[in-house]
Design an enzyme around this catalytic site. Sequence first.
Site, PDB file in Angstrom:
ATOM      1  N   HIS A  34      13.382 -43.367  39.731  1.00 55.58           N
ATOM      2  CA  HIS A  34      14.661 -43.033  39.529  1.00 55.58           C
ATOM      3  C   HIS A  34      14.950 -41.988  38.395  1.00 55.58           C
ATOM      4  O   HIS A  34      14.333 -41.895  37.491  1.00 55.58           O
ATOM      5  CB  HIS A  34      15.818 -44.279  39.361  1.00 55.58           C
ATOM      6  CG  HIS A  34      15.262 -45.148  37.838  1.00 55.58           C
ATOM      7  ND1 HIS A  34      14.186 -45.883  38.141  1.00 55.58           N
ATOM      8  CD2 HIS A  34      15.822 -44.864  36.612  1.00 55.58           C
ATOM      9  CE1 HIS A  34      14.077 -46.342  36.620  1.00 55.58           C
ATOM     10  NE2 HIS A  34      15.119 -45.736  36.121  1.00 55.58           N
ATOM     11  N   HIS A 115      14.908 -37.131  33.046  1.00 56.60           N
ATOM     12  CA  HIS A 115      13.531 -37.551  33.282  1.00 56.60           C
ATOM     13  C   HIS A 115      13.236 -38.648  34.204  1.00 56.60           C
ATOM     14  O   HIS A 115      14.297 -39.287  34.782  1.00 56.60           O
ATOM     15  CB  HIS A 115      12.778 -38.150  32.135  1.00 56.60           C
ATOM     16  CG  HIS A 115      13.396 -39.050  31.644  1.00 56.60           C
ATOM     17  ND1 HIS A 115      14.575 -39.591  30.876  1.00 56.60           N
ATOM     18  CD2 HIS A 115      13.004 -40.441  31.682  1.00 56.60           C
ATOM     19  CE1 HIS A 115      14.883 -40.610  30.849  1.00 56.60           C
ATOM     20  NE2 HIS A 115      13.754 -41.288  30.940  1.00 56.60           N
TER      21      HIS A 115
END
Lengths: 172, 172
Positions: A34, A115
């Site tokens: 995720h 990220h």
Amino acid sequence: MKLGVVIFPSKTLQDRANGLRKRYDTHYALIPPHITLKAAFEAKDDEMETIVEQLRKVAAQVEPFTVTVGNVSSFYPVNNVIYFKVEKTPQLLQLNELLHSGYFPQQREYAFVPHLTIGQNLSNDEHADVLGRLRMKEYHFEQPVDRFHLLYQLEDGAWTAYETFKLGKDGN
Amino acid sequence: MKLGVVIFPSKTLQDRANGLRKRYDTHYALIPPHITLKAAFEAKDDEMETIVEQLRKVAAQVEPFTVTVGNVSSFYPVNNVIYFKVEKTPQLLQLNELLHSGYFPQQREYAFVPHLTIGQNLSNDEHADVLGRLRMKEYHFEQPVDRFHLLYQLEDGAWTAYETFKLGKDGN
């Protein structure tokens, strides 16, 4: 209850990330790959309705966009987290900003560096070794993002989906 | 892509189930505790939009309801799955029926026995032992259900949330 807000990238990218996470990420079994928009924050049960309402408003303000996920980097020396870099598109920054203003808890531990984590809690040696090898590879994924998810955390650390929010004026 | 449709019960019940799943369920790390409405089925990427549309229609036809989760039982001798019994409320049956008619793949491996799995892939001896002990305990949970989730499966077997569907005419 602990809540979090994330983007799940495409299945292709999740599969690719999991091939690495399986070996390097101690959170591998707790949540699928995720991009975190808002890190874990505490909320009372009776706040859920308002939070959902606020998230719907946030989603409506940001149009669907394309996210670019690229080569491997690390948060070392702050911590030993290895990740795929995610390009700072205006919509990602806007989402992160909206989720840390107004109704929402505003404290952040770090500046927002979008990220996708592929390794964490590695020893210094292992971190250097893995990072050295992965940095030499070329990664490039581009994909549409039209939604984000509100998750809550179970006692064992795993995350369950609570609700999906579609981006854009016509989303929800 | 493999899809599935599930209800995630309350955090309290998920935490309770995970205390048992941790020891007895080989799928523990792949998905949070859930009640399956439609078992894994194959769909092409370009069918997603239609499936989502159909699920929205199904959700709109069924009003929110209360689910009752009770004592432990097993699918033995068919298989060694140990589960919390889930009461066959009309809305659960209706959801299951709607998800196996019209647009949706209709084949079922078994008749619909709503349940929340807490153990699977146990040896016969372990199954008999665990079932014997858990059957003597009293479990009773009642809770509102106002949504279900469409999930998709990653290559490693884990499930990711795709979208939430709220029950009832005013749901979505």
